[in-house]
Design a protein around this motif. Structure first.
Motif, PDB file in Angstrom:
ATOM      1  N   LEU A 181       0.820  -1.214   0.000  1.00 34.42           N
ATOM      2  CA  LEU A 181       0.000   0.000   0.000  1.00 34.42           C
ATOM      3  C   LEU A 181       0.856   1.267   0.000  1.00 34.42           C
ATOM      4  O   LEU A 181       0.304   2.370   0.127  1.00 34.42           O
ATOM      5  N   PHE A 182       2.181   1.108  -0.129  1.00 33.77           N
ATOM      6  CA  PHE A 182       3.128   2.233  -0.138  1.00 33.77           C
ATOM      7  C   PHE A 182       3.018   3.073   1.139  1.00 33.77           C
ATOM      8  O   PHE A 182       3.214   4.283   1.111  1.00 33.77           O
ATOM      9  N   GLN A 183       2.731   2.402   2.262  1.00 33.07           N
ATOM     10  CA  GLN A 183       2.727   3.065   3.560  1.00 33.07           C
ATOM     11  C   GLN A 183       4.124   2.916   4.166  1.00 33.07           C
ATOM     12  O   GLN A 183       4.375   2.102   5.059  1.00 33.07           O
ATOM     13  N   MET A 184       5.064   3.706   3.655  1.00 30.73           N
ATOM     14  CA  MET A 184       6.475   3.518   3.954  1.00 30.73           C
ATOM     15  C   MET A 184       6.811   3.800   5.424  1.00 30.73           C
ATOM     16  O   MET A 184       7.682   3.151   5.996  1.00 30.73           O
ATOM     17  N   GLN A 185       6.148   4.756   6.026  1.00 30.48           N
ATOM     18  CA  GLN A 185       6.457   5.073   7.420  1.00 30.48           C
ATOM     19  C   GLN A 185       6.072   3.928   8.353  1.00 30.48           C
ATOM     20  O   GLN A 185       6.789   3.617   9.306  1.00 30.48           O
ATOM     21  N   ARG A 186       4.931   3.298   8.071  1.00 33.65           N
ATOM     22  CA  ARG A 186       4.553   2.129   8.866  1.00 33.65           C
ATOM     23  C   ARG A 186       5.481   0.952   8.572  1.00 33.65           C
ATOM     24  O   ARG A 186       5.828   0.176   9.480  1.00 33.65           O
ATOM     25  N   ALA A 187       5.871   0.812   7.309  1.00 28.93           N
ATOM     26  CA  ALA A 187       6.820  -0.243   6.961  1.00 28.93           C
ATOM     27  C   ALA A 187       8.153  -0.034   7.669  1.00 28.93           C
ATOM     28  O   ALA A 187       8.806  -1.004   8.093  1.00 28.93           O
ATOM     29  N   ALA A 188       8.562   1.223   7.844  1.00 28.62           N
ATOM     30  CA  ALA A 188       9.809   1.504   8.555  1.00 28.62           C
ATOM     31  C   ALA A 188       9.728   1.044  10.009  1.00 28.62           C
ATOM     32  O   ALA A 188      10.685   0.495  10.557  1.00 28.62           O
ATOM     33  N   THR A 189       8.564   1.256  10.639  1.00 28.57           N
ATOM     34  CA  THR A 189       8.394   0.791  12.016  1.00 28.57           C
ATOM     35  C   THR A 189       8.503  -0.733  12.099  1.00 28.57           C
ATOM     36  O   THR A 189       9.123  -1.278  13.026  1.00 28.57           O
ATOM     37  N   VAL A 190       7.922  -1.434  11.143  1.00 30.59           N
ATOM     38  CA  VAL A 190       7.989  -2.891  11.128  1.00 30.59           C
ATOM     39  C   VAL A 190       9.428  -3.358  10.928  1.00 30.59           C
ATOM     40  O   VAL A 190       9.887  -4.311  11.583  1.00 30.59           O
ATOM     41  N   ILE A 191      10.167  -2.693  10.035  1.00 32.81           N
ATOM     42  CA  ILE A 191      11.563  -3.067   9.794  1.00 32.81           C
ATOM     43  C   ILE A 191      12.406  -2.855  11.046  1.00 32.81           C
ATOM     44  O   ILE A 191      13.259  -3.688  11.397  1.00 32.81           O
ATOM     45  N   ILE A 192      12.171  -1.748  11.746  1.00 33.00           N
ATOM     46  CA  ILE A 192      12.905  -1.502  12.994  1.00 33.00           C
ATOM     47  C   ILE A 192      12.578  -2.573  14.028  1.00 33.00           C
ATOM     48  O   ILE A 192      13.464  -3.057  14.748  1.00 33.00           O
ATOM     49  N   ALA A 193      11.312  -2.974  14.105  1.00 34.22           N
ATOM     50  CA  ALA A 193      10.933  -4.052  15.030  1.00 34.22           C
ATOM     51  C   ALA A 193      11.648  -5.346  14.665  1.00 34.22           C
ATOM     52  O   ALA A 193      12.092  -6.090  15.565  1.00 34.22           O
ATOM     53  N   MET A 194      11.773  -5.640  13.379  1.00 28.87           N
ATOM     54  CA  MET A 194      12.512  -6.834  12.947  1.00 28.87           C
ATOM     55  C   MET A 194      13.969  -6.775  13.393  1.00 28.87           C
ATOM     56  O   MET A 194      14.514  -7.749  13.935  1.00 28.87           O
ATOM     57  N   LEU A 195      14.603  -5.620  13.179  1.00 26.55           N
ATOM     58  CA  LEU A 195      16.019  -5.477  13.532  1.00 26.55           C
ATOM     59  C   LEU A 195      16.228  -5.625  15.039  1.00 26.55           C
ATOM     60  O   LEU A 195      17.172  -6.292  15.484  1.00 26.55           O
ATOM     61  N   LEU A 196      15.353  -5.013  15.828  1.00 29.88           N
ATOM     62  CA  LEU A 196      15.477  -5.115  17.282  1.00 29.88           C
ATOM     63  C   LEU A 196      15.263  -6.552  17.758  1.00 29.88           C
ATOM     64  O   LEU A 196      15.971  -7.040  18.648  1.00 29.88           O
ATOM     65  N   LEU A 197      14.295  -7.242  17.157  1.00 28.65           N
ATOM     66  CA  LEU A 197      14.028  -8.629  17.552  1.00 28.65           C
ATOM     67  C   LEU A 197      15.202  -9.527  17.215  1.00 28.65           C
ATOM     68  O   LEU A 197      15.627 -10.355  18.036  1.00 28.65           O
ATOM     69  N   VAL A 198      15.762  -9.368  16.025  1.00 30.87           N
ATOM     70  CA  VAL A 198      16.907 -10.186  15.620  1.00 30.87           C
ATOM     71  C   VAL A 198      18.102  -9.912  16.524  1.00 30.87           C
ATOM     72  O   VAL A 198      18.799 -10.833  16.975  1.00 30.87           O
ATOM     73  N   ALA A 199      18.353  -8.630  16.832  1.00 30.38           N
ATOM     74  CA  ALA A 199      19.479  -8.283  17.702  1.00 30.38           C
ATOM     75  C   ALA A 199      19.296  -8.862  19.096  1.00 30.38           C
ATOM     76  O   ALA A 199      20.249  -9.373  19.707  1.00 30.38           O
ATOM     77  N   LEU A 200      18.073  -8.801  19.622  1.00 28.78           N
ATOM     78  CA  LEU A 200      17.811  -9.333  20.960  1.00 28.78           C
ATOM     79  C   LEU A 200      18.027 -10.843  21.015  1.00 28.78           C
ATOM     80  O   LEU A 200      18.696 -11.362  21.927  1.00 28.78           O
ATOM     81  N   VAL A 201      17.479 -11.545  20.048  1.00 22.45           N
ATOM     82  CA  VAL A 201      17.621 -13.004  20.039  1.00 22.45           C
ATOM     83  C   VAL A 201      19.073 -13.412  19.805  1.00 22.45           C
ATOM     84  O   VAL A 201      19.570 -14.369  20.413  1.00 22.45           O
TER      85      VAL A 201
END
Length: 265
Positions: free
Chosen positions: A232-252
Motif C-alpha cells: 500500500l506504499f505506507q512507507m512510514q509504517r513499513a519503517a516501524t515494522v523493519i525496525i521491530a525486525m532489527l530489534l528482535l533479531v538483535a535481541l535473540v
C-alpha cells in the motif's frame, strides 16, 4: 648426519587440488560473463537519486500508540513462530538422530539421512507455500515450515555430533557389563549434548530471520505486516515494522550468543 635425511619424504603432489581450483576460477569467470551486470547504471546519479528518494519515504517511522501495539503483537507472534518451530525441529532431530548416526544399521542410516536431506533441501518459503494450502493463512503454517526445514538441518548436525564423539568411553562401559542404552546415555550423549544445544540455539537465531520473511507469503508475524504496508506504499509504517525486525533479531542474537558461551565454558 644431515637434517635433510631425518625429514620424511615430501608427499606426492595430486592434481585434484589444482583442477578444483581451476574449476572454481572458471565458474567465477563464467558467472560474471553470463550475467548482465549493469554496474554503470547501478552507480549512476539517476540510480542514487531514486534510492535516496525511496529511502526518504520511510522517515519518520510511524510511532502512534495503536500501531506500536499492533507491531508489538506481531513481534511476539514472530518470536513464538521461531521458538516453537525450533523446538519442534529439535524434537524431531532427537527422534531421528540415532538411526541417522548409524546406531540401527547402515540401511536405516542411509534412509534417515536421505529423509533429512529432503527436509533441509526445501527452503522455508517453499514449505510455507505448500503448508498454506493445507493449514491456511496464519502463523501455524509458518511454524510448521520452520519445523520441517530445521528438522532436516538439526537432525544431520545432531547425527554428525554423535558420530564425532569419542567411542572409547562407551566401549569401556559396554565391556564392563553396562547395557547399550545406559552406556550411550552416560558416555556418548554427554559429549555431544553441549554441541547439540549450541546448534539448536544457532538455528533459533536463523529462524528468527526466516520467520520474519515467511510472513511475506501469508504466514503471519512481522513479515505479513511488512508486505501489507509496502504493497500500500505506507512507507512510514513499513519503517516501524523493519525496525521491530532489527530489534528482535538483535535481541535473540544476544540471548543465543550468551547461552552458547555459557554452554561451551
Amino acid at each position: 648426519m644431515k637434517l635433510d635425511n631425518l625429514m620424511p619424504a615430501a608427499p606426492k603432489r595430486d592434481l585434484s587440488g589444482a583442477l578444483l581450483a581451476l574449476a572454481l576460477v572458471l565458474l567465477v569467470v563464467s558467472s560474471f560473463a553470463s550475467l548482465p551486470l549493469q554496474w554503470a547504471d547501478f552507480f549512476s546519479l539517476e540510480a542514487a537519486s531514486s534510492i535516496a528518494e525511496f529511502l526518504a519515504g520511510f522517515a519518520p517511522p510511524d510511532t502512534s500508540a495503536p500501531f506500536l501495539v499492533k507491531s508489538g503483537w506481531a513481534t511476539l507472534e514472530t518470536l513464538s513462530m521461531s521458538a516453537l518451530g525450533t523446538l519442534l525441529a529439535a524434537g524431531a532431530g532427537l527422534l531421528l538422530v540415532l538411526p541417522a548416526a548409524g546406531r540401527f544399521g547402515p540401511w536405516l542410516r542411509s534412509l534417515t539421512r536421505m529423509l533429512l536431506n529432503v527436509l533441509r533441501s526445501i527452503p522455508e518459503l517453499v514449505w510455507a507455500s505448500i503448508l498454506l494450502i493445507a493449514a491456511g493463512l496464519g502463523p501455524f503454517a509458518g511454524t510448521l515450515a520452520l519445523a520441517f526445514h530445521t528438522a532436516g538441518v538439526l537432525g544431520r548436525l545432531f547425527a554428525d555430533a554423535l558420530e564425532n564423539a569419542a567411542p572409547l568411553p562407551e566401549q569401556s562401559l559396554r565391556s564392563n557389563g553396562a547395557a547399550p542404552l545406559a552406556a550411550f546415555f552416560y558416555a556418548t550423549l554427554p559429549q555431544a549434548l553441549p554441541q547439540m544445544l549450541s546448534y539448536t540455539l544457532y538455528r533459533w537465531e536463523n529462524n528468527i530471520r526466516a520467520a520474519a520473511i515467511l510472513g511475506v507469503v501469508g504466514a503471519g508475524g512481522l513479515g505479513q505486516m511488512l508486505k501489507y504496508h509496502l504493497s500500500l506504499f505506507q512507507m512510514q509504517r513499513a519503517a516501524t515494522v523493519i525496525i521491530a525486525m532489527l530489534l528482535l533479531v538483535a535481541l535473540v542474537d544476544a540471548i543465543s550468543f550468551a547461552m552458547r558461551r555459557a554452554l561451551n565454558r
